[in-house]
Design a protein around this motif. Structure first.
Motif, mmCIF file in Angstrom:
data_model
loop_
_atom_site.group_PDB
_atom_site.id
_atom_site.type_symbol
_atom_site.label_atom_id
_atom_site.label_comp_id
_atom_site.label_asym_id
_atom_site.label_seq_id
_atom_site.Cartn_x
_atom_site.Cartn_y
_atom_site.Cartn_z
ATOM 1 N N ALA A 108 2.239 3.910 3.269
ATOM 2 C CA ALA A 108 2.564 4.548 1.983
ATOM 3 C C ALA A 108 3.597 3.734 1.196
ATOM 4 C CB ALA A 108 3.018 5.983 2.184
ATOM 5 N N GLY A 135 3.830 0.621 3.516
ATOM 6 C CA GLY A 135 2.536 0.002 3.804
ATOM 7 C C GLY A 135 2.206 -1.160 2.889
ATOM 8 N N TYR A 136 3.187 -1.673 2.162
ATOM 9 C CA TYR A 136 2.901 -2.751 1.211
ATOM 10 C C TYR A 136 3.604 -4.043 1.628
ATOM 11 C CZ TYR A 136 0.640 0.939 -1.312
ATOM 12 O OH TYR A 136 -0.209 1.967 -1.643
ATOM 13 N N LYS A 163 -8.489 -0.389 5.670
ATOM 14 C CA LYS A 163 -7.410 -1.313 6.026
ATOM 15 C C LYS A 163 -6.754 -0.911 7.355
ATOM 16 C CE LYS A 163 -3.391 -3.470 3.936
ATOM 17 N NZ LYS A 163 -2.508 -3.555 2.791
ATOM 18 N N GLY A 185 -3.801 9.096 3.796
ATOM 19 C CA GLY A 185 -2.727 9.511 2.892
ATOM 20 C C GLY A 185 -1.756 10.537 3.474
ATOM 21 N N ASP A 188 1.926 10.583 2.373
ATOM 22 C CA ASP A 188 2.126 11.099 1.011
ATOM 23 C C ASP A 188 2.381 12.603 1.080
ATOM 24 O OD1 ASP A 188 1.559 8.547 0.178
ATOM 25 O OD2 ASP A 188 -0.487 8.982 -0.449
ATOM 26 N N ARG A 211 -8.382 18.248 -4.593
ATOM 27 C CA ARG A 211 -7.850 16.903 -4.747
ATOM 28 C C ARG A 211 -8.429 16.221 -5.989
ATOM 29 N NH1 ARG A 211 -7.422 12.857 0.376
ATOM 30 N NH2 ARG A 211 -5.727 11.633 -0.483
ATOM 31 N N ARG A 221 -14.797 7.441 -5.933
ATOM 32 C CA ARG A 221 -14.797 7.475 -4.471
ATOM 33 C C ARG A 221 -15.557 8.694 -3.976
ATOM 34 N NH1 ARG A 221 -8.759 6.598 -2.388
ATOM 35 N NH2 ARG A 221 -9.822 7.195 -0.479
HETATM 36 N N1 UDP Z 1 -1.545 2.338 1.287
HETATM 37 C C1 UDP Z 1 -0.669 1.488 1.930
HETATM 38 N N2 UDP Z 1 -0.877 0.146 1.829
HETATM 39 C C2 UDP Z 1 -1.900 -0.378 1.135
HETATM 40 C C3 UDP Z 1 -2.807 0.494 0.486
HETATM 41 C C4 UDP Z 1 -2.599 1.865 0.597
HETATM 42 O O1 UDP Z 1 0.268 1.935 2.584
HETATM 43 O O2 UDP Z 1 -2.017 -1.596 1.078
HETATM 44 C C5 UDP Z 1 -1.311 3.782 1.425
HETATM 45 C C6 UDP Z 1 -1.238 4.538 0.104
HETATM 46 O O3 UDP Z 1 0.068 4.432 -0.445
HETATM 47 C C7 UDP Z 1 -1.567 5.941 0.568
HETATM 48 C C8 UDP Z 1 -2.551 5.690 1.717
HETATM 49 O O4 UDP Z 1 -2.385 4.335 2.097
HETATM 50 O O5 UDP Z 1 -0.424 6.558 1.088
HETATM 51 C C9 UDP Z 1 -4.011 5.892 1.347
HETATM 52 O O6 UDP Z 1 -4.160 7.117 0.819
HETATM 53 P P1 UDP Z 1 -5.577 7.713 0.441
HETATM 54 O O7 UDP Z 1 -5.334 9.108 0.037
HETATM 55 O O8 UDP Z 1 -6.320 6.799 -0.476
HETATM 56 O O9 UDP Z 1 -6.260 7.616 1.853
HETATM 57 P P2 UDP Z 1 -7.475 8.346 2.482
HETATM 58 O O10 UDP Z 1 -6.865 9.383 3.356
HETATM 59 O O11 UDP Z 1 -8.314 8.910 1.355
HETATM 60 O O12 UDP Z 1 -8.101 7.203 3.223
#
Ligand code: UDP
Length: 240
Positions: A108, A135-136, A163, A185, A188, A211, A221
């Motif tokens: 995140a 996560g960046y 990822k 997520g 979050d 959502r 998506r």
């Molecule tokens: N995220 C991250 N690094 C990245 C890309 C995404 O940490 O390079 C995090 C983003 O901030 C979010 C989560 O991964 O907190 C993905 O959330 P999303 O709701 O899209 O995930 P899902 O549960 O739908 O796969």
């Protein structure tokens, strides 16, 4: 037992059985990982062999999302029900708070994992969160080292799909953790930055709709869901 839904093998488990199995893996030697695919991820698997291998190679494959349950039903091989990533994580944390295993939160936006840790420690007294990281990041190596140095036995890997699945396959063993869980997520939500749908929506299997209303940009998506159901119906036709 695994149920095949368009090439992805889902473990046929209730939420309680899933947590039990997660705890067993946490105590078993070696590195284990858990994935929680929804229809969008199943579609991604169909288009990318590496993602398919990462998902099917997991020690636990949990059906996150009502769409997967519908898909399994359409295919004539029903699953016991949803095991959402969030409820699985909550079940694990409850157990870990009692027995004292250590947890690392990865993913995140900057600050979210730390915020989540503060909330979770309050919510689960006794829970030992030994490190966090956003996560960046560019390079995996310093993050892997940070987790290893923390001594965490479990890691919540919240980098989004696919990822996080590929990350766990590549880096899981080097972290020294016994259990890595790909949770999208979740941070979050745990950090309080994104609200989970009201319980009524959750019970009706309409969380995705809530959502979508809050984040209309997810429509692209989400169009993967009808596509997924069409593919499931097509597959059913072939099996007959
Ligand atoms: N995220 C991250 N690094 C990245 C890309 C995404 O940490 O390079 C995090 C983003 O901030 C979010 C989560 O991964 O907190 C993905 O959330 P999303 O709701 O899209 O995930 P899902 O549960 O739908 O796969």
């Amino acid at each position: 037992m695994r149920v095949d839904v368009l090439g992805v093998g889902f473990d046929s488990l209730t939420p309680e059985q899933a947590v039990e199995e997660g705890m067993r893996l946490l105590h078993a030697p070696g590195a284990h990982y858990v994935v929680t695919p929804n229809p969008e991820i199943v579609e991604a698997c169909r288009g990318d062999g590496a993602v398919m291998d990462a998902v099917n190679g997991a020690d636990l494959v949990l059906a996150d999302g009502i769409g997967v349950i519908y898909g399994a039903k359409i295919l004539g091989t029903p699953l016991p029900g949803r095991v959402t990533g969030i409820s699985f994580a909550q079940g694990l944390m409850e157990r870990m708070a009692e027995s004292g295993e250590t947890l690392f939160l990865l993913g995140a936006k900057p600050g979210y994992a730390q915020q989540a840790a503060e909330n979770l420690v309050r919510q689960y007294p006794g829970l030992r969160i030994v490190g966090t990281n956003d996560g960046y990041f560019k390079d995996d190596a310093p993050i892997v080292e940070k987790i290893r140095a923390s001594g965490a036995q479990a890691v919540f890997v919240c980098l989004g799909a696919p990822k996080q699945e590929l990350w766990m396959v590549k880096n899981g063993p080097a972290t020294g953790a016994h259990l890595l869980v790909g949770l999208g997520g979740c941070l979050d939500v745990f950090s309080g930055n994104v609200k989970r749908a009201p319980v009524l929506f959750q019970k009706l299997g309409m969380e995705w709709f809530y959502r979508l209303c809050r984040e209309p940009s997810r429509i692209g998506r989400m169009m993967k869901l009808p596509l997924f159901l069409i593919h499931a119906a097509g597959e059913r036709g072939k099996r007959k």
